[in-house]
Design a protein around this motif. Sequence first.
Motif, PDB file in Angstrom:
ATOM      1  N   ARG A  17       3.890  14.882  -5.148  1.00 49.97           N
ATOM      2  CA  ARG A  17       2.739  15.318  -5.945  1.00 49.97           C
ATOM      3  C   ARG A  17       1.451  15.237  -5.125  1.00 49.97           C
ATOM      4  O   ARG A  17       0.649  16.155  -5.102  1.00 49.97           O
ATOM      5  CB  ARG A  17       2.619  14.469  -7.209  1.00 49.97           C
ATOM      6  N   GLU A  20       1.319  17.881  -2.534  1.00 53.51           N
ATOM      7  CA  GLU A  20       1.393  19.230  -3.103  1.00 53.51           C
ATOM      8  C   GLU A  20       2.594  20.019  -2.597  1.00 53.51           C
ATOM      9  O   GLU A  20       2.500  21.176  -2.216  1.00 53.51           O
ATOM     10  CB  GLU A  20       0.093  19.994  -2.839  1.00 53.51           C
ATOM     11  N   ARG A  43      -1.390  16.401   4.466  1.00 53.19           N
ATOM     12  CA  ARG A  43      -1.387  16.010   3.056  1.00 53.19           C
ATOM     13  C   ARG A  43      -0.420  14.855   2.809  1.00 53.19           C
ATOM     14  O   ARG A  43      -0.680  13.984   1.989  1.00 53.19           O
ATOM     15  CB  ARG A  43      -1.031  17.211   2.172  1.00 53.19           C
ATOM     16  N   SER A  47      -1.722  11.550   1.148  1.00 55.73           N
ATOM     17  CA  SER A  47      -1.172  11.126  -0.138  1.00 55.73           C
ATOM     18  C   SER A  47      -0.498   9.774  -0.032  1.00 55.73           C
ATOM     19  O   SER A  47      -0.571   8.955  -0.945  1.00 55.73           O
ATOM     20  CB  SER A  47      -0.204  12.169  -0.695  1.00 55.73           C
TER      21      SER A  47
END
Length: 53
Positions: A17, A20, A43, A47
């Motif tokens: 999540r 992404e 990412r 994250s």
Amino acid sequence: MRKIRLDRGLSLTEVARGAEVTKGFLSQLERGLTSVSVPPAGRFTSSTIRVGR
């Protein structure tokens, strides 16, 4: 990557999540069945750090 995720107590869902991407893609990445381009790699790092706090 899986070891880092597990060491931080993060679920596949949380990291996927935050990065992404789908859980399926992340699972394949952890098992070495696919590779990742530079933007998603950033990412994943972001994250994992953000969720792992």
